[in-house]
Design a protein around this motif. Structure first.
Motif, PDB file in Angstrom:
ATOM      1  N   THR A 139      84.284  53.762  76.041  1.00  0.00           N
ATOM      2  CA  THR A 139      83.498  54.594  75.125  1.00  0.00           C
ATOM      3  C   THR A 139      83.980  56.040  75.069  1.00  0.00           C
ATOM      4  OG1 THR A 139      81.890  55.027  76.888  1.00  0.00           O
ATOM      5  CG2 THR A 139      81.429  53.185  75.410  1.00  0.00           C
ATOM      6  N   VAL A 140      84.977  56.392  75.861  1.00  0.00           N
ATOM      7  CA  VAL A 140      85.498  57.762  75.848  1.00  0.00           C
ATOM      8  C   VAL A 140      86.154  58.040  74.499  1.00  0.00           C
ATOM      9  CG1 VAL A 140      87.219  59.307  76.856  1.00  0.00           C
ATOM     10  CG2 VAL A 140      85.805  57.889  78.340  1.00  0.00           C
ATOM     11  N   MET A 141      85.883  59.241  73.945  1.00  0.00           N
ATOM     12  CA  MET A 141      86.453  59.601  72.653  1.00  0.00           C
ATOM     13  C   MET A 141      87.861  60.169  72.833  1.00  0.00           C
ATOM     14  SD  MET A 141      83.974  58.620  70.864  1.00  0.00           S
ATOM     15  CE  MET A 141      84.511  59.137  69.239  1.00  0.00           C
ATOM     16  N   VAL A 142      88.786  59.670  72.042  1.00  0.00           N
ATOM     17  CA  VAL A 142      90.182  60.115  72.105  1.00  0.00           C
ATOM     18  C   VAL A 142      90.614  60.545  70.704  1.00  0.00           C
ATOM     19  CG1 VAL A 142      90.727  58.565  74.017  1.00  0.00           C
ATOM     20  CG2 VAL A 142      91.088  57.784  71.673  1.00  0.00           C
ATOM     21  N   PRO A 143      91.629  61.397  70.589  1.00  0.00           N
ATOM     22  CA  PRO A 143      92.133  61.742  69.254  1.00  0.00           C
ATOM     23  C   PRO A 143      92.615  60.488  68.528  1.00  0.00           C
ATOM     24  CG  PRO A 143      92.950  63.299  70.874  1.00  0.00           C
ATOM     25  CD  PRO A 143      92.293  62.186  71.641  1.00  0.00           C
ATOM     26  N   TYR A 144      92.235  60.393  67.279  1.00  0.00           N
ATOM     27  CA  TYR A 144      92.609  59.244  66.448  1.00  0.00           C
ATOM     28  C   TYR A 144      94.123  59.128  66.355  1.00  0.00           C
ATOM     29  CZ  TYR A 144      93.505  57.149  61.821  1.00  0.00           C
ATOM     30  OH  TYR A 144      93.990  56.423  60.773  1.00  0.00           O
ATOM     31  N   LEU A 145      94.625  57.915  66.476  1.00  0.00           N
ATOM     32  CA  LEU A 145      96.058  57.610  66.452  1.00  0.00           C
ATOM     33  C   LEU A 145      96.818  58.356  67.542  1.00  0.00           C
ATOM     34  CD1 LEU A 145      97.256  57.282  62.727  1.00  0.00           C
ATOM     35  CD2 LEU A 145      96.863  55.491  64.408  1.00  0.00           C
ATOM     36  N   SER A 146      96.237  58.426  68.741  1.00  0.00           N
ATOM     37  CA  SER A 146      96.932  59.068  69.849  1.00  0.00           C
ATOM     38  C   SER A 146      97.651  58.054  70.742  1.00  0.00           C
ATOM     39  CB  SER A 146      95.949  59.875  70.703  1.00  0.00           C
ATOM     40  OG  SER A 146      94.913  59.043  71.188  1.00  0.00           O
ATOM     41  N   LEU A 147      97.215  56.806  70.717  1.00  0.00           N
ATOM     42  CA  LEU A 147      97.778  55.807  71.620  1.00  0.00           C
ATOM     43  C   LEU A 147      98.730  54.841  70.905  1.00  0.00           C
ATOM     44  CD1 LEU A 147      97.621  55.086  74.571  1.00  0.00           C
ATOM     45  CD2 LEU A 147      95.652  53.617  74.088  1.00  0.00           C
ATOM     46  N   GLN A 148      98.412  54.473  69.681  1.00  0.00           N
ATOM     47  CA  GLN A 148      99.227  53.490  68.967  1.00  0.00           C
ATOM     48  C   GLN A 148     100.684  53.934  68.802  1.00  0.00           C
ATOM     49  OE1 GLN A 148     100.482  53.689  65.627  1.00  0.00           O
ATOM     50  NE2 GLN A 148     101.405  51.635  65.771  1.00  0.00           N
ATOM     51  N   PRO A 149     100.962  55.218  68.446  1.00  0.00           N
ATOM     52  CA  PRO A 149     102.372  55.629  68.325  1.00  0.00           C
ATOM     53  C   PRO A 149     103.138  55.521  69.641  1.00  0.00           C
ATOM     54  CG  PRO A 149     100.928  57.217  67.253  1.00  0.00           C
ATOM     55  CD  PRO A 149     100.041  56.309  68.050  1.00  0.00           C
ATOM     56  N   VAL A 150     102.443  55.726  70.769  1.00  0.00           N
ATOM     57  CA  VAL A 150     103.109  55.620  72.065  1.00  0.00           C
ATOM     58  C   VAL A 150     103.484  54.169  72.341  1.00  0.00           C
ATOM     59  CG1 VAL A 150     102.906  56.086  74.534  1.00  0.00           C
ATOM     60  CG2 VAL A 150     101.820  57.630  72.893  1.00  0.00           C
ATOM     61  N   VAL A 151     102.568  53.236  72.018  1.00  0.00           N
ATOM     62  CA  VAL A 151     102.859  51.816  72.203  1.00  0.00           C
ATOM     63  C   VAL A 151     103.986  51.380  71.267  1.00  0.00           C
ATOM     64  CG1 VAL A 151     101.906  49.484  72.009  1.00  0.00           C
ATOM     65  CG2 VAL A 151     100.519  51.313  73.000  1.00  0.00           C
ATOM     66  N   GLU A 152     103.955  51.859  70.033  1.00  0.00           N
ATOM     67  CA  GLU A 152     105.021  51.514  69.092  1.00  0.00           C
ATOM     68  C   GLU A 152     106.366  52.022  69.589  1.00  0.00           C
ATOM     69  OE1 GLU A 152     106.372  52.147  64.425  1.00  0.00           O
ATOM     70  OE2 GLU A 152     104.313  52.596  65.032  1.00  0.00           O
ATOM     71  N   ASN A 153     106.371  53.213  70.171  1.00  0.00           N
ATOM     72  CA  ASN A 153     107.609  53.756  70.715  1.00  0.00           C
ATOM     73  C   ASN A 153     108.144  52.862  71.829  1.00  0.00           C
ATOM     74  OD1 ASN A 153     109.455  56.276  70.965  1.00  0.00           O
ATOM     75  ND2 ASN A 153     108.795  55.865  73.061  1.00  0.00           N
ATOM     76  N   ALA A 154     107.222  52.354  72.683  1.00  0.00           N
ATOM     77  CA  ALA A 154     107.637  51.486  73.789  1.00  0.00           C
ATOM     78  C   ALA A 154     108.288  50.204  73.271  1.00  0.00           C
ATOM     79  CB  ALA A 154     106.431  51.149  74.661  1.00  0.00           C
ATOM     80  N   VAL A 155     107.706  49.624  72.210  1.00  0.00           N
ATOM     81  CA  VAL A 155     108.241  48.370  71.670  1.00  0.00           C
ATOM     82  C   VAL A 155     109.550  48.620  70.923  1.00  0.00           C
ATOM     83  CG1 VAL A 155     107.825  46.487  70.046  1.00  0.00           C
ATOM     84  CG2 VAL A 155     105.980  47.286  71.527  1.00  0.00           C
ATOM     85  N   ARG A 156     109.530  49.593  70.045  1.00  0.00           N
ATOM     86  CA  ARG A 156     110.682  49.791  69.156  1.00  0.00           C
ATOM     87  C   ARG A 156     111.894  50.343  69.888  1.00  0.00           C
ATOM     88  NH1 ARG A 156     110.841  53.716  63.792  1.00  0.00           N
ATOM     89  NH2 ARG A 156     113.041  53.381  63.300  1.00  0.00           N
ATOM     90  N   HIS A 157     111.674  51.350  70.762  1.00  0.00           N
ATOM     91  CA  HIS A 157     112.824  52.019  71.387  1.00  0.00           C
ATOM     92  C   HIS A 157     113.052  51.592  72.823  1.00  0.00           C
ATOM     93  CE1 HIS A 157     113.194  54.548  67.895  1.00  0.00           C
ATOM     94  NE2 HIS A 157     111.912  54.854  67.986  1.00  0.00           N
ATOM     95  N   GLY A 158     112.054  50.929  73.411  1.00  0.00           N
ATOM     96  CA  GLY A 158     112.229  50.464  74.780  1.00  0.00           C
ATOM     97  C   GLY A 158     112.633  49.007  74.868  1.00  0.00           C
ATOM     98  N   LEU A 159     111.899  48.143  74.137  1.00  0.00           N
ATOM     99  CA  LEU A 159     112.091  46.702  74.301  1.00  0.00           C
ATOM    100  C   LEU A 159     112.978  46.068  73.242  1.00  0.00           C
ATOM    101  CD1 LEU A 159     108.482  45.663  75.357  1.00  0.00           C
ATOM    102  CD2 LEU A 159     110.406  46.361  76.781  1.00  0.00           C
TER     103      LEU A 159
END
Length: 388
Positions: A269-289
């Motif tokens: 339930t903690v509030m986070v900035p919108y679209l703060s986590l998805q770009p990090v996950v996308e970076n992991a998939v696209r540039h890491g894996l």
């Protein structure tokens, strides 16, 4: 004797406490506490900027600070807030404001008043300065404009200017965060969208039911990513978007992509900035894996960490030169890392400089991105989360 002793001890304790409390609470101490209390009450509305609403709230505490019969705040065009008697003298205040705005200097003017019951004879007007420009005026209306009250009005005006300056900084930070968010939306990876649609198209022929499921996931993902309002969202909503993204990527990668989520329930339930986590996950998939031969894994974790929650995204991909990542975060160089610098800038602008991203990486060693979010952020409210 025992009963007498039991009665004497509490009385003695109360006498000791009262004596000690009196010593710690002198009139000067109490006056200081009252001043700090009023200053705190003034600061809250002023951090919203100089508006009619904030001025009306602020003057109620400014008058006790100045111990003046009446206090007003104006912006050069209108008297925004007034506390105390003598509102019939608003025109006198506006006349003084015009002179202050013209030359940027404080002044004391005599009030022409024919009402014998009115105690107001002088108006002290001091400019409020933000970014080198006069944005308004603080007025103290008094019987006699002596040196002490003139000095006090200058001091309070300087303090009010400081609060308005902070309000302007907050406004610019919010504008910067919104601009960065728009930029991030604009670069929601065309690479990912193309691959997702290509994968769905392939399933249309081989597995129509699976294609239909993926198409619904894609629709929900894009609806969340391009919603029009809301700076903040619950972590649970951000995680749901990540699940939809990873569902689409797993359809493309097959067994090559493994995903592990370790989320403490009290973090959802903690509030986070919108679209703060998805770009990090996308970076992991696209540039890491994606460049990695063989299977890879993404681990997303969220756990309590004191007054914050700590969120990490880790992959066992190809890694990156840490100097290149740091240069990208510092804005010195461009890096092919989707959204990392954008998220880092928005986190710092929202919560403070020490809330930026921490990236641990090395060539061939995978990448781990860590962010912290306050559990209770004053600026983050659930009603900011308005979907498209």
């Amino acid at each position: 004797m025992l009963i007498a002793a039991m009665l004497v001890l509490p009385v003695a304790a109360l006498w000791w406490w009262a004596r000690r409390h009196r010593g710690m609470g002198s009139e000067a101490d109490r006056a200081t506490l009252r001043t700090l209390h009023e200053a705190n009450r003034v600061a809250r509305p002023l951090r919203e900027g100089l508006t009619e609403t904030s001025a009306e709230r602020a003057v109620r505490s400014l008058r006790p600070l100045l111990t003046a019969p009446a206090v007003a705040l104006s912006n050069g065009h209108a008297v925004l807030g007034w506390d105390g008697p003598g509102e019939s003298h608003r025109d006198d205040v506006l006349t003084a404001t015009a002179s202050v705005l013209e030359d940027g200097r404080a002044r004391v003017d005599r009030i022409s008043c024919t009402d014998p019951a009115c105690r107001l004879r002088d108006v002290i007007s001091v400019p409020l300065v933000v970014g080198g420009s006069v944005v308004g005026t603080l007025h103290a209306l008094v019987t006699v404009a002596g040196a002490p009250v003139i000095k006090a009005t200058h001091e309070v005006a300087d303090w009010v200017s400081g609060q308005l300056e902070l309000a302007e900084v907050d406004r610019r930070r919010s504008g910067l965060a919104e601009a960065e968010l728009r930029a991030l939306r604009a670069q929601i990876s065309p690479h990912f969208i193309y691959n997702a649609l290509t994968t769905i198209a392939a399933f249309v022929r081989t597995d129509p039911d699976r294609a239909r499921e993926l198409l619904l996931e894609f629709a929900d993902f894009t609806r969340y990513s391009f919603r029009r309002r809301g700076e903040y969202t619950a972590l649970s909503d951000e995680l749901q978007s990540i699940e939809q993204y990873l569902t689409l990527e797993r359809a493309r990668f097959g067994d090559r992509l493994r995903v592990t989520l370790r989320i403490a329930p009290d973090c959802l339930t903690v509030m986070v900035p919108y679209l703060s986590l998805q770009p990090v996950v996308e970076n992991a998939v696209r540039h890491g894996l994606e460049p990695k031969s063989g299977p890879g894994e993404v681990i997303v974790e969220a756990v309590p960490d004191g007054v914050d929650i700590r969120i990490s995204v880790e992959d066992n991909g190809v890694g990156e030169d840490p100097r290149r990542i740091q240069e990208a975060l510092d804005g010195v160089a461009q890096a092919d890392s989707v959204g990392l610098s954008n998220v880092d800038m928005r986190m710092r602008a929202t919560f403070g400089e020490h809330y930026g991203l921490v990236v641990e990486t090395a060539p061939g060693a995978g990448t781990k991105v860590v962010m912290r979010v306050p559990r209770f952020a004053p600026r983050a409210h659930p009603n900011d989360n308005v979907a498209l």
